[in-house]
Design an enzyme around this catalytic site. Structure first.
Site, short mmCIF file in Angstrom:
data_model
loop_
_atom_site.label_atom_id
_atom_site.label_comp_id
_atom_site.label_asym_id
_atom_site.label_seq_id
_atom_site.Cartn_x
_atom_site.Cartn_y
_atom_site.Cartn_z
N ASP A 10 -61.68 30.24 15.23
CA ASP A 10 -60.97 31.51 15.09
C ASP A 10 -59.97 31.35 13.93
OD1 ASP A 10 -58.75 30.15 16.10
OD2 ASP A 10 -58.38 31.54 17.74
N CYS A 66 -59.72 26.12 17.45
CA CYS A 66 -58.79 27.24 17.49
C CYS A 66 -57.38 26.67 17.35
CB CYS A 66 -58.98 28.10 18.74
SG CYS A 66 -58.53 27.36 20.32
N THR A 68 -55.00 25.74 19.62
CA THR A 68 -54.80 24.59 20.50
C THR A 68 -56.10 23.87 20.82
OG1 THR A 68 -55.14 25.99 22.44
CG2 THR A 68 -52.85 25.70 21.67
N HIS A 99 -69.35 9.11 28.28
CA HIS A 99 -69.43 9.48 29.70
C HIS A 99 -69.86 10.93 29.93
CE1 HIS A 99 -66.62 6.06 31.36
NE2 HIS A 99 -67.63 5.61 30.63
N HIS A 134 -73.64 7.67 34.46
CA HIS A 134 -73.10 8.93 33.94
C HIS A 134 -74.14 10.04 33.87
CE1 HIS A 134 -69.51 6.69 33.23
NE2 HIS A 134 -70.19 5.82 32.51
C1 RB5 Z 1 -54.76 32.49 18.52
O1 RB5 Z 1 -53.46 32.89 18.20
C2 RB5 Z 1 -54.71 31.39 19.57
O2 RB5 Z 1 -54.43 31.95 20.80
C3 RB5 Z 1 -56.02 30.64 19.61
O3 RB5 Z 1 -56.29 30.10 18.36
C4 RB5 Z 1 -56.11 29.49 20.58
O4 RB5 Z 1 -55.04 28.62 20.41
C5 RB5 Z 1 -56.32 29.86 21.97
O5 RB5 Z 1 -56.47 29.01 22.87
#
Ligand code: RB5
Length: 146
Positions: A10, A66, A68, A99, A134
């Site tokens: 994203d 993304c 996080t 695993h 596994h």
């Molecule tokens: C986008 O702002 C953010 O929410 C997305 O990149 C991600 O971190 C969501 O888990």
């Protein structure tokens, strides 16, 4: 694993997608890029689905990014056939393969330095599933889809 990967992010992971794509290209990988293609806001579940479709159709591994790594990994894991593993260090990347037979690596651009992110990618690319005890566990994971 073929020398081909699919990658998607994203807007929160766009810069690392570009960086990882270039890194993979320099190491001889063919990379299918399913977007996003600029920093405009997009919804990470849409990208996760696009990556999952290519993983399943082409029988190749994938990378999702993304902000996080959380949202896009959760979304990818809702897709058939996907074992997406969110990794924040090389040990996790290694164990995700050994695993969990990871077929999608998930990363967070906002929580990892760029060198660490590339090192995680490199580790995940070379490590392999150990099978053995596994195998049964991974099979049980996949049966949860039924
Ligand atoms: C986008 O702002 C953010 O929410 C997305 O990149 C991600 O971190 C969501 O888990």
């Amino acid at each position: 694993m073929k020398n081909k990967l699919v990658i998607g992010s994203d807007h929160g992971g766009f810069e690392y997608k570009e960086m990882i794509k270039e890194h993979l290209g320099q190491h001889g990988y063919e990379v299918v890029d399913v977007g996003c293609y600029d920093k405009s806001s997009v919804d990470y579940p849409d990208i996760a689905k696009k990556v999952a479709d290519v993983v399943n159709n082409e029988k190749i591994d994938g990378i999702v990014i993304c902000g996080t790594g959380i949202g896009i990994s959760v979304a990818a894991n809702k897709c058939h056939g996907i074992r997406a593993t969110l990794c924040t260090n090389e040990y996790m990347a290694k164990m995700a393969r050994h695993h969990n037979d990871s077929n999608v690596l998930a990363l967070g651009q906002r929580v990892l330095g760029s060198d660490l992110a590339l090192s995680i990618v490199d580790t995940w690319l070379v490590e392999k599933f150990e099978g053995g005890r596994h195998e049964n566990r991974v099979n049980k994971i996949m049966k949860l889809e039924e």
